[in-house]
Scaffold this motif. Sequence first.
Motif, PDB file in Angstrom:
ATOM      1  N   SER A 188       6.301  16.187   5.034  1.00 35.61           N
ATOM      2  CA  SER A 188       5.349  15.239   4.478  1.00 35.61           C
ATOM      3  C   SER A 188       6.137  14.020   4.038  1.00 35.61           C
ATOM      4  N   ALA A 189       5.428  12.913   3.797  1.00 34.70           N
ATOM      5  CA  ALA A 189       6.112  11.712   3.337  1.00 34.70           C
ATOM      6  C   ALA A 189       5.157  10.837   2.553  1.00 34.70           C
ATOM      7  N   ILE A 190       5.713  10.083   1.628  1.00 31.29           N
ATOM      8  CA  ILE A 190       4.998   9.007   0.956  1.00 31.29           C
ATOM      9  C   ILE A 190       5.770   7.744   1.266  1.00 31.29           C
ATOM     10  N   ALA A 191       5.063   6.679   1.606  1.00 32.39           N
ATOM     11  CA  ALA A 191       5.719   5.446   2.004  1.00 32.39           C
ATOM     12  C   ALA A 191       5.018   4.241   1.407  1.00 32.39           C
ATOM     13  N   VAL A 192       5.800   3.202   1.162  1.00 30.09           N
ATOM     14  CA  VAL A 192       5.260   1.914   0.731  1.00 30.09           C
ATOM     15  C   VAL A 192       5.341   0.965   1.919  1.00 30.09           C
ATOM     16  N   TYR A 193       4.207   0.354   2.263  1.00 30.23           N
ATOM     17  CA  TYR A 193       4.152  -0.617   3.359  1.00 30.23           C
ATOM     18  C   TYR A 193       3.665  -1.961   2.821  1.00 30.23           C
ATOM     19  N   SER A 194       4.059  -3.001   3.498  1.00 26.37           N
ATOM     20  CA  SER A 194       3.543  -4.330   3.180  1.00 26.37           C
ATOM     21  C   SER A 194       2.493  -4.717   4.209  1.00 26.37           C
ATOM     22  N   ASN A 195       1.402  -5.297   3.715  1.00 28.13           N
ATOM     23  CA  ASN A 195       0.325  -5.800   4.593  1.00 28.13           C
ATOM     24  C   ASN A 195      -0.152  -4.735   5.572  1.00 28.13           C
ATOM     25  N   SER A 196      -0.338  -3.510   5.086  1.00 27.68           N
ATOM     26  CA  SER A 196      -0.721  -2.452   6.016  1.00 27.68           C
ATOM     27  C   SER A 196      -1.528  -1.372   5.317  1.00 27.68           C
ATOM     28  N   LEU A 197      -2.787  -1.196   5.721  1.00 29.71           N
ATOM     29  CA  LEU A 197      -3.597  -0.044   5.331  1.00 29.71           C
ATOM     30  C   LEU A 197      -3.831   0.775   6.589  1.00 29.71           C
ATOM     31  N   MET A 198      -3.421   2.034   6.554  1.00 31.11           N
ATOM     32  CA  MET A 198      -3.468   2.849   7.760  1.00 31.11           C
ATOM     33  C   MET A 198      -4.676   3.772   7.760  1.00 31.11           C
ATOM     34  N   PRO A 199      -5.486   3.713   8.788  1.00 28.90           N
ATOM     35  CA  PRO A 199      -6.573   4.689   8.922  1.00 28.90           C
ATOM     36  C   PRO A 199      -6.003   6.098   9.056  1.00 28.90           C
ATOM     37  N   SER A 259       0.836  -1.199   0.000  1.00 28.39           N
ATOM     38  CA  SER A 259       0.000   0.000   0.000  1.00 28.39           C
ATOM     39  C   SER A 259       0.866   1.241   0.000  1.00 28.39           C
ATOM     40  N   LEU A 260       0.316   2.319  -0.578  1.00 25.14           N
ATOM     41  CA  LEU A 260       0.930   3.637  -0.511  1.00 25.14           C
ATOM     42  C   LEU A 260       0.264   4.396   0.627  1.00 25.14           C
ATOM     43  N   VAL A 261       1.080   5.002   1.476  1.00 27.44           N
ATOM     44  CA  VAL A 261       0.540   5.783   2.585  1.00 27.44           C
ATOM     45  C   VAL A 261       1.140   7.180   2.516  1.00 27.44           C
ATOM     46  N   PHE A 262       0.285   8.205   2.666  1.00 23.33           N
ATOM     47  CA  PHE A 262       0.723   9.598   2.613  1.00 23.33           C
ATOM     48  C   PHE A 262       0.606  10.202   4.004  1.00 23.33           C
ATOM     49  N   PHE A 263       1.716  10.789   4.483  1.00 26.52           N
ATOM     50  CA  PHE A 263       1.744  11.422   5.798  1.00 26.52           C
ATOM     51  C   PHE A 263       1.870  12.933   5.619  1.00 26.52           C
ATOM     52  N   LEU A 264       1.091  13.689   6.370  1.00 27.15           N
ATOM     53  CA  LEU A 264       1.107  15.146   6.281  1.00 27.15           C
ATOM     54  C   LEU A 264       1.174  15.770   7.663  1.00 27.15           C
ATOM     55  N   GLY A 265       1.793  16.948   7.723  1.00 25.44           N
ATOM     56  CA  GLY A 265       1.710  17.767   8.924  1.00 25.44           C
ATOM     57  C   GLY A 265       2.779  17.521   9.961  1.00 25.44           C
ATOM     58  N   LYS A 266       2.866  18.453  10.898  1.00 22.31           N
ATOM     59  CA  LYS A 266       3.934  18.426  11.883  1.00 22.31           C
ATOM     60  C   LYS A 266       3.832  17.266  12.856  1.00 22.31           C
ATOM     61  N   GLU A 267       2.667  16.606  12.931  1.00 25.12           N
ATOM     62  CA  GLU A 267       2.527  15.458  13.814  1.00 25.12           C
ATOM     63  C   GLU A 267       2.843  14.148  13.107  1.00 25.12           C
TER      64      GLU A 267
END
Length: 331
Positions: free
Chosen positions: A278-289, A223-231
């Motif tokens: 910010s970040a974009i990441a590839v994870y295995s077996n993981s969908l993040m709410p 899965s692709l996961v996008f992280f945003l913000g100072k937290e």
Amino acid sequence: QLLINEVNPDNPGGGEDAEYIELFYTGRTRFDLQGYWVVLYNGKNSRAYRVLDLSGHHTNELGYFLVGSSTVRPAPMIKLPPNTIQNGADAVALYYSNSTLYAVNMAVTAEGLVDAVVYTSRVAEKAEQLVKVLVPGQSILYENDSHSTEDESLSRCHSLSTKLQSSFQMTMLTPLGENFCGSSSASVPPAVRISELCLAGGTTPYHFVELEGKPGTSLGGLSLVFFLGKEGKAHASVPLRGTIGATGLFVFALDGGHGHDGTNLTFKNISAASEGSSAIAVYSNSLMPSDTKATSENLVDALVYTCEPSTAGGHLDFLGPSYVVPCKDDR
């Protein structure tokens, strides 16, 4: 044994106020440095330009000891004036002796030598005499400043039992902490890597993530996961399907993707945050709410980026070095 674990001799942008040398005791506990010396050598004349007597000092409870400029954080145990550690071709040497007194301007010696790192930030400069005496038969290390748009260091990533220059590689900064060496085996890259990220706006009609891998590699379970913000929390999570193409590439159009909750994923959702990295990441077996904090568990690859150098790192710095990108006028 006590080793040289990390060296950051050259800082970007002309500033030289964040240099440091990190030692590490492989017993991973508090260790008395009585009788140990750190000697800095000039590669042009093979003589010492700075000598530090470590007697009276100890490593911390995890085995780390830091020598560096006063602005380095965490704070060094021995503080140096800015621009003390030369950029190279030069060397850092660690000695042990209860009788020898090491002194500024002394010629390079292997007497009492415990460990050494000979490095350069200029490919043309070799420091052949330092290599011959301190690390015979080995190659000089190159601190490549193009490794990151931010600062980087030479970190020991392999062979704690042997003192080899080949044990070092370029990494993000980790003073008084575990070196960030990426994969546990540097010669085995991840099956799928982030190859290119296009967040350009304005006249560019498309925005995409390009993945790279061996042709035919399945993306199922990733899965692709996008992280945003100072937290550093997850903003969107997208399951990947299909396989890497014959060219070894797979392109995912950001404006046409669908989040795990069924909503369309648009460029506006994942453009660089105005605060923090910010970040974009590839994870295995993981969908993040949404609002899940970034984690290294099941992480395959990641790219961290920011609009402003002052906001780099933070809650996402453990994913990798933070790259500064232009964010003006919706670009």
